[in-house]
Design an enzyme around this catalytic site. Structure first.
Site, PDB file in Angstrom:
ATOM      1  N   ASN A 114       0.819  -1.216   0.000  1.00  0.00           N
ATOM      2  CA  ASN A 114       0.000   0.000   0.000  1.00  0.00           C
ATOM      3  C   ASN A 114       0.855   1.268   0.000  1.00  0.00           C
ATOM      4  O   ASN A 114       0.574   2.206  -0.753  1.00  0.00           O
ATOM      5  CB  ASN A 114      -0.937   0.005   1.212  1.00  0.00           C
ATOM      6  CG  ASN A 114      -1.882  -1.180   1.199  1.00  0.00           C
ATOM      7  OD1 ASN A 114      -1.925  -1.927   0.218  1.00  0.00           O
ATOM      8  ND2 ASN A 114      -2.635  -1.368   2.277  1.00  0.00           N
TER       9      ASN A 114
ATOM     10  N   THR B  96     -17.173  36.631 -32.667  1.00  0.00           N
ATOM     11  CA  THR B  96     -17.943  36.317 -31.466  1.00  0.00           C
ATOM     12  C   THR B  96     -19.239  35.699 -31.980  1.00  0.00           C
ATOM     13  O   THR B  96     -19.736  36.111 -33.044  1.00  0.00           O
ATOM     14  CB  THR B  96     -18.252  37.578 -30.623  1.00  0.00           C
ATOM     15  OG1 THR B  96     -19.069  38.450 -31.398  1.00  0.00           O
ATOM     16  CG2 THR B  96     -16.985  38.313 -30.202  1.00  0.00           C
ATOM     17  N   HIS B  97     -19.746  34.720 -31.297  1.00  0.00           N
ATOM     18  CA  HIS B  97     -20.929  33.973 -31.778  1.00  0.00           C
ATOM     19  C   HIS B  97     -20.690  33.392 -33.173  1.00  0.00           C
ATOM     20  O   HIS B  97     -21.622  33.224 -33.943  1.00  0.00           O
ATOM     21  CB  HIS B  97     -22.176  34.853 -31.801  1.00  0.00           C
ATOM     22  CG  HIS B  97     -22.360  35.671 -30.562  1.00  0.00           C
ATOM     23  ND1 HIS B  97     -23.027  35.204 -29.450  1.00  0.00           N
ATOM     24  CD2 HIS B  97     -21.924  36.912 -30.250  1.00  0.00           C
ATOM     25  CE1 HIS B  97     -23.018  36.138 -28.518  1.00  0.00           C
ATOM     26  NE2 HIS B  97     -22.348  37.184 -28.961  1.00  0.00           N
TER      27      HIS B  97
ATOM     28  N   SER C 197      -8.807  10.393 -48.026  1.00  0.00           N
ATOM     29  CA  SER C 197     -10.034   9.627 -47.879  1.00  0.00           C
ATOM     30  C   SER C 197      -9.903   8.340 -48.678  1.00  0.00           C
ATOM     31  O   SER C 197      -9.301   8.320 -49.749  1.00  0.00           O
ATOM     32  CB  SER C 197     -11.211  10.459 -48.410  1.00  0.00           C
ATOM     33  OG  SER C 197     -12.291   9.612 -48.766  1.00  0.00           O
TER      34      SER C 197
ATOM     35  N   LYS D 229     -10.039  14.597 -51.191  1.00  0.00           N
ATOM     36  CA  LYS D 229     -10.035  14.992 -49.781  1.00  0.00           C
ATOM     37  C   LYS D 229      -8.642  15.079 -49.171  1.00  0.00           C
ATOM     38  O   LYS D 229      -7.776  14.274 -49.452  1.00  0.00           O
ATOM     39  CB  LYS D 229     -10.868  13.998 -48.948  1.00  0.00           C
ATOM     40  CG  LYS D 229     -12.325  13.965 -49.265  1.00  0.00           C
ATOM     41  CD  LYS D 229     -13.045  15.274 -48.949  1.00  0.00           C
ATOM     42  CE  LYS D 229     -13.213  15.494 -47.460  1.00  0.00           C
ATOM     43  NZ  LYS D 229     -14.093  14.504 -46.853  1.00  0.00           N
TER      44      LYS D 229
ATOM     45  N   GLU E  81      -8.850  16.572 -35.591  1.00  0.00           N
ATOM     46  CA  GLU E  81     -10.037  15.854 -35.115  1.00  0.00           C
ATOM     47  C   GLU E  81      -9.676  14.886 -34.000  1.00  0.00           C
ATOM     48  O   GLU E  81     -10.435  14.698 -33.038  1.00  0.00           O
ATOM     49  CB  GLU E  81     -10.707  15.131 -36.284  1.00  0.00           C
ATOM     50  CG  GLU E  81     -11.322  16.113 -37.279  1.00  0.00           C
ATOM     51  CD  GLU E  81     -11.690  15.442 -38.591  1.00  0.00           C
ATOM     52  OE1 GLU E  81     -12.347  14.393 -38.565  1.00  0.00           O
ATOM     53  OE2 GLU E  81     -11.302  15.968 -39.648  1.00  0.00           O
TER      54      GLU E  81
ATOM     55  N   TYR F  46      -6.623   1.970   2.426  1.00  0.00           N
ATOM     56  CA  TYR F  46      -6.435   1.367   1.111  1.00  0.00           C
ATOM     57  C   TYR F  46      -7.564   0.395   0.795  1.00  0.00           C
ATOM     58  O   TYR F  46      -7.973  -0.411   1.642  1.00  0.00           O
ATOM     59  CB  TYR F  46      -5.086   0.625   1.028  1.00  0.00           C
ATOM     60  CG  TYR F  46      -4.898  -0.025  -0.332  1.00  0.00           C
ATOM     61  CD1 TYR F  46      -4.349   0.693  -1.393  1.00  0.00           C
ATOM     62  CD2 TYR F  46      -5.322  -1.332  -0.582  1.00  0.00           C
ATOM     63  CE1 TYR F  46      -4.216   0.131  -2.644  1.00  0.00           C
ATOM     64  CE2 TYR F  46      -5.197  -1.907  -1.835  1.00  0.00           C
ATOM     65  CZ  TYR F  46      -4.638  -1.165  -2.869  1.00  0.00           C
ATOM     66  OH  TYR F  46      -4.525  -1.731  -4.113  1.00  0.00           O
TER      67      TYR F  46
ATOM     68  N   GLN G  84      -6.482   0.364  -7.366  1.00  0.00           N
ATOM     69  CA  GLN G  84      -5.676  -0.157  -8.465  1.00  0.00           C
ATOM     70  C   GLN G  84      -6.103   0.449  -9.806  1.00  0.00           C
ATOM     71  O   GLN G  84      -5.342   0.439 -10.764  1.00  0.00           O
ATOM     72  CB  GLN G  84      -5.801  -1.687  -8.503  1.00  0.00           C
ATOM     73  CG  GLN G  84      -4.956  -2.360  -9.559  1.00  0.00           C
ATOM     74  CD  GLN G  84      -4.833  -3.849  -9.296  1.00  0.00           C
ATOM     75  OE1 GLN G  84      -4.158  -4.263  -8.368  1.00  0.00           O
ATOM     76  NE2 GLN G  84      -5.523  -4.640 -10.092  1.00  0.00           N
TER      77      GLN G  84
HETATM   78  N1  ARG Z   1      -1.605  -3.773  -7.337  1.00  0.00           N
HETATM   79  C1  ARG Z   1      -2.021  -3.038  -6.193  1.00  0.00           C
HETATM   80  C2  ARG Z   1      -2.499  -1.639  -6.562  1.00  0.00           C
HETATM   81  O1  ARG Z   1      -2.307  -1.254  -7.643  1.00  0.00           O
HETATM   82  C3  ARG Z   1      -0.887  -2.920  -5.252  1.00  0.00           C
HETATM   83  C4  ARG Z   1      -1.328  -2.760  -3.868  1.00  0.00           C
HETATM   84  C5  ARG Z   1      -1.964  -3.997  -3.412  1.00  0.00           C
HETATM   85  N2  ARG Z   1      -2.248  -3.934  -2.016  1.00  0.00           N
HETATM   86  C6  ARG Z   1      -3.021  -4.831  -1.452  1.00  0.00           C
HETATM   87  N3  ARG Z   1      -3.241  -4.706  -0.174  1.00  0.00           N
HETATM   88  N4  ARG Z   1      -3.582  -5.811  -2.120  1.00  0.00           N
HETATM   89  O2  ARG Z   1      -3.069  -0.919  -5.806  1.00  0.00           O
END
Ligand code: ARG
Length: 473
Positions: A107, A152-153, A274, A280, A287, A314, A319
């Site tokens: 984490n 404008t517009h 095109s 074209k 775009e 977390y 992810q």
């Molecule tokens: N692959 C996980 C992510 O992107 C990494 C962290 C995973 N942590 C856990 N407690 N499973 O967040």
């Protein structure tokens, strides 16, 4: 990771859902950087011996080389980049590798990796935007004598220098550059040492980690640190605004390059043909620039929605952050060089610019201003100018061609200098304020932009994956 707690492996479908290695492999360099710093911090605490720390260091560098040379088979069974690197490290370094994750969680690890990645990408993009601003300044100088109607517009409103129009985009891009620089600053805090959510239990030196990873500061709350993705949203917001501006520029260029306007020709190198219609030449680059704005906004909305209502701390939902960020980085990286090239090669038709100025009675405001300068209240002058427009239309003339007798019939205060007052040059030169289209003011702005770009270029820093440490904090 599962061998202790679980009897059986993941189901096949769950394995697919669970694995992030398909995209988070992009974080390999930051992940190894973070682990090198972590190993040093563990050694400082005596958790790794000098010998073990050396084995880990050498192992990590070897893993990095293997990944860069395409020699390491990254596996979905190991879920993500963090577990893949650790598994390979342990294969190379032995038991020392198994100590590396002491006191660390994926984490705080993934938050660290992503912050490094976002910070560097943001600085790189800021530098790329400066290149685009430069291209606008060069284009503005190249066709400085071209006058076009401002709209404008989407109705012709007043004559302006084409350069003035182009520099409007330079202003937008300057703000974008600053937004990316700011987003880099938001990412610039080190979360490593926050553990799974409560902090580190071995008194790890977070200042050392910050220093080694080149972060400006350390995060101040472990629970926030592992669940915060605001910096990724800031990055996506900066990306969205950049794309909004690229999209608006695209729209102007699409209009201008149509036969109806005919004001500019886009170079062959940025236009497509095109499959059916041989005549074209399509402004596809524009775009695509316009179209990709929706895509990047979608990434921002997607991630903000992911975060909304997530309980601390977390959760695996997080992810989802990576593909959003990577996609925005890739999209911006595709567009910037194309738009730079497009501006470099843009050709402007002076004949069409002159033709666009005809017939729209753009001098009407100058007719009103003429009387206003004599002390006539503006509303009264506005009415007189409106009558002049009506009379000119009746006679099929431009305001510049309407005889003095006609002007006098509308208001006897018109003098024989009225026609001089209606010249194109006069209409430009009298906008002589900061931000106005008077040629001398526009020249000043070009010079200001160039000086700005010379004076404070964004330092993009090393490209991810190429260097272990950043030199600057
Ligand atoms: N692959 C996980 C992510 O992107 C990494 C962290 C995973 N942590 C856990 N407690 N499973 O967040």
């Amino acid at each position: 990771m599962r061998s202790g707690r679980f009897d059986r492996g993941l189901g096949e479908a769950m394995r697919e859902l669970n694995a992030s290695i398909g995209f988070d492999r992009r974080l390999y360099a930051e992940d190894i950087e973070g682990s090198l710093a972590w190993a040093e911090a563990l050694e400082k605490k005596g958790i790794l011996s000098a010998e073990e720390a050396r084995a880990v260091r050498e192992g990590l560098l070897a893993v990095r080389s293997e990944i860069e040379e395409g020699k390491l088979q990254l596996s979905a069974d190991l879920e993500d980049i963090h577990m893949n690197v650790e598994a390979r490290l342990t294969a190379l370094a032995g038991p020392a590798g198994e100590k590396l994750h002491t006191g660390r969680s994926r984490n705080d690890q993934v938050a660290t990796d992503l912050r490094l990645h976002v910070k560097r990408a943001a600085l790189r993009i800021a530098a790329g935007i400066e290149g685009l601003i430069e291209a606008l300044a060069v284009a503005a100088e190249r066709d400085f004598d071209v006058v076009i109607p401002a709209y404008t517009h989407l109705q012709r409103a007043q004559p302006v220098l084409l350069a003035h129009h182009l520099l409007a985009y330079a202003e937008m891009l300057l703000r974008d550059r600053d937004r990316f620089a700011w987003a880099a600053g938001q990412a610039d805090a080190c979360p490593l040492g926050s553990g799974a959510c409560a902090g580190n239990q071995f008194g790890i030196d977070r200042e050392l980690l910050r220093d080694r990873l080149g972060f400006a500061r350390i995060t101040r709350n472990s629970m926030d640190a592992v669940s915060d993705r605001d910096f990724a949203c800031d990055f996506l917001h900066a990306s969205t605004m950049l794309l909004v501006h690229i999209s608006r520029l695209s729209e102007d260029l699409i209009l201008w390059s149509s036969s109806e306007f005919g004001l500019v020709t886009l170079d062959d190198s940025v236009t497509t043909g095109s499959s059916m219609l041989p005549q074209k030449k399509n402004p596809d680059a524009c775009e695509l620039g316009r179209g990709k704005c929706g895509r990047v906004l979608g990434r921002l909305v997607g991630l903000v929605t992911t975060l909304k209502g997530l309980p601390l701390t977390y959760n695996r939902d997080l992810q989802e952050d990576k593909e959003a960020v990577f996609d925005a980085i890739d999209t911006v990286a595709l567009l910037l060089p194309v738009f730079r090239e497009m501006l470099r090669t843009l050709r402007v038709s002076r004949e069409r610019a002159a033709a666009l100025l005809e017939g729209g009675h753009l001098e009407a405001i100058a007719v009103a201003d003429y009387l206003t300068r004599l002390g006539v209240p503006f509303r009264e002058a506005h009415r007189a100018a409106g009558k002049a427009v009506r009379r000119a239309e009746e006679l099929g003339l431009a305001l510049r061609e309407l005889p003095l007798t006609e002007y006098r019939a509308i208001d006897p205060r018109f003098g024989d200098d009225i026609h001089r007052a209606l010249s194109l040059e006069g209409a430009l030169e009298d906008k002589d304020v900061v931000g106005g289209t008077a040629p001398r003011r526009v020249r000043e702005e070009i010079a200001r932009l160039k000086a700005l770009l010379r004076g404070q270029r964004t330092e993009p820093g090393p490209k991810a994956g190429k260097s272990v440490r950043r030199e600057t904090k």
